[in-house]
Design a protein around this motif. Structure first.
Motif, short mmCIF file in Angstrom:
data_model
loop_
_atom_site.label_atom_id
_atom_site.label_comp_id
_atom_site.label_asym_id
_atom_site.label_seq_id
_atom_site.Cartn_x
_atom_site.Cartn_y
_atom_site.Cartn_z
N ARG A 104 -44.58 110.59 3.96
CA ARG A 104 -43.34 111.31 3.62
C ARG A 104 -42.70 110.64 2.43
O ARG A 104 -42.52 109.43 2.40
CB ARG A 104 -42.39 111.16 4.81
CG ARG A 104 -41.94 112.44 5.36
CD ARG A 104 -41.04 112.34 6.56
NE ARG A 104 -40.16 111.22 6.75
CZ ARG A 104 -39.01 111.32 7.41
NH1 ARG A 104 -38.62 112.48 7.85
NH2 ARG A 104 -38.27 110.27 7.63
N MET A 133 -43.98 110.61 15.73
CA MET A 133 -42.69 111.17 15.35
C MET A 133 -42.84 112.56 14.74
O MET A 133 -43.62 112.77 13.81
CB MET A 133 -42.00 110.26 14.32
CG MET A 133 -41.95 108.79 14.71
SD MET A 133 -41.23 108.47 16.32
CE MET A 133 -39.49 108.60 15.98
N ALA A 135 -40.31 114.78 12.91
CA ALA A 135 -38.93 114.74 12.40
C ALA A 135 -38.57 116.08 11.73
O ALA A 135 -38.15 117.01 12.40
CB ALA A 135 -38.78 113.54 11.46
N TYR A 193 -34.34 110.52 9.60
CA TYR A 193 -34.78 109.78 10.79
C TYR A 193 -34.22 110.44 12.04
O TYR A 193 -33.10 110.98 12.04
CB TYR A 193 -34.34 108.31 10.71
CG TYR A 193 -35.32 107.50 9.89
CD1 TYR A 193 -36.33 106.77 10.52
CD2 TYR A 193 -35.27 107.51 8.50
CE1 TYR A 193 -37.27 106.06 9.77
CE2 TYR A 193 -36.20 106.81 7.75
CZ TYR A 193 -37.20 106.09 8.39
OH TYR A 193 -38.13 105.41 7.67
N ILE A 194 -34.99 110.35 13.10
CA ILE A 194 -34.58 110.99 14.36
C ILE A 194 -33.55 110.11 15.06
O ILE A 194 -33.71 108.88 15.16
CB ILE A 194 -35.80 111.21 15.28
CG1 ILE A 194 -36.85 112.08 14.58
CG2 ILE A 194 -35.37 111.84 16.60
CD1 ILE A 194 -38.18 112.21 15.34
N GLY A 199 -36.70 104.66 15.35
CA GLY A 199 -36.81 103.98 14.05
C GLY A 199 -38.11 104.37 13.37
O GLY A 199 -38.64 105.45 13.62
N ASP A 200 -38.60 103.51 12.51
CA ASP A 200 -39.83 103.81 11.76
C ASP A 200 -41.05 103.41 12.59
O ASP A 200 -41.38 102.24 12.70
CB ASP A 200 -39.82 103.07 10.42
CG ASP A 200 -40.93 103.57 9.52
OD1 ASP A 200 -42.09 103.66 9.98
OD2 ASP A 200 -40.65 103.90 8.35
N ALA A 201 -41.68 104.41 13.19
CA ALA A 201 -42.78 104.14 14.12
C ALA A 201 -43.96 103.46 13.43
O ALA A 201 -44.57 102.54 13.98
CB ALA A 201 -43.21 105.43 14.79
N GLY A 202 -44.28 103.92 12.21
CA GLY A 202 -45.40 103.31 11.49
C GLY A 202 -45.16 101.82 11.26
O GLY A 202 -46.03 100.98 11.53
O1 URA Z 1 -37.37 108.87 12.93
C1 URA Z 1 -38.41 108.87 12.23
C2 URA Z 1 -38.70 109.89 11.30
C3 URA Z 1 -39.85 109.83 10.59
N1 URA Z 1 -40.70 108.80 10.77
C4 URA Z 1 -40.44 107.80 11.66
O2 URA Z 1 -41.23 106.86 11.80
N2 URA Z 1 -39.29 107.87 12.36
#
Ligand code: URA
Ligand code: PRP
Ligand code: MG
Length: 209
Positions: A104, A133, A135, A193-194, A199-202
């Protein structure tokens, strides 16, 4: 599109643990894989069975049931989808794996495709897309379009957390796709972000932050 929010207590308990600030990479990874197993269990609930006679422990014939020739490809969306892969393969060990790479753009929130490698005979397979995620739905939309362009006709999605905005987008663009989620959260923030989200799952799965 139908959305299946899996309300099993184990799923709710585990997704709650994932929301804790400061969760370790190890714990986040473990919970991602565990919930992925539980979601795939739900997503395969309607697989057809066939009867078979085998020799039982005492030498007598015994009737068993087995899953009837269902061909599955699991489709992790890089990077974060990789975190769900082993959990899904624990449940569906014979599945073939197709991989798509999408990132993204942090400003435009548009998904950019940098990799795709699909297994053969997608027209005969059920594709299970995995990404923690969902989003805006841009990454998922692009993945579904790629699968369809390669002949795939049956698509299901497994995500840990989805935003209503992303679900609405997928529902409008791909009404035949089923989505299985551990939680539908409240909304997206201005950065996409949700909330409350994870948070940032990756970054959490790969330990990059
Ligand atoms: O909340 C989000 C949105 C996009 N990607 C994520 O890792 N978390
Ligand atoms: O629904 P969307 O708005 O498209 O957002 C969701 C996507 O964002 C995250 O990936 P990201 O692009 O951060 O890549 P990463 O997995 O490599 O961290 C996530 O894993 C989804 O793929
Ligand atoms: Mg990320």
């Amino acid at each position: 599109m139908s959305v299946h929010e899996v309300n099993h207590p184990m799923v709710k308990h585990k997704i709650g643990l994932m929301r804790e600030a400061g969760i370790s990479t190890k714990k986040f990874r473990e919970l991602t894989a565990e919930i992925a197993s539980l979601l795939s269990y739900e997503a395969c609930r309607d697989f057809p069975l066939e009867g078979k006679t085998i020799e039982g422990w005492d030498g007598n014939p015994v009737q068993i049931q087995q899953i009837k020739g269902k061909k599955v490809t699991v489709v992790p969306i890089l990077r974060a989808g990789i975190g769900m892969l082993n959990g899904v393969l624990d449940m569906i060990p014979n599945a073939k794996v197709s991989v798509v790479g999408l990132a993204r753009n942090e400003e435009t929130l548009e998904a950019h495709t940098y990799y795709e490698k699909f297994v053969g005979r997608l027209d005969e397979r059920l594709a299970l897309i995995i990404d923690p995620m969902l989003a805006t739905g841009g990454s998922l939309d692009a993945t579904i379009v790629m699968l369809k362009n390669n002949g795939c006709r049956q698509i299901r999605v497994l995500s840990l957390v989805a935003a209503p905005e992303g679900l609405a987008r997928i529902s409008a663009a791909h009404p035949e796709v089923d989505v299985y989620v551990a939680a539908i959260d409240e909304r997206l923030n201005q950065s996409g972000y949700i909330l409350p989200g994870l948070g940032d799952a990756g970054d959490k799965i790969f330990g990059t932050k």
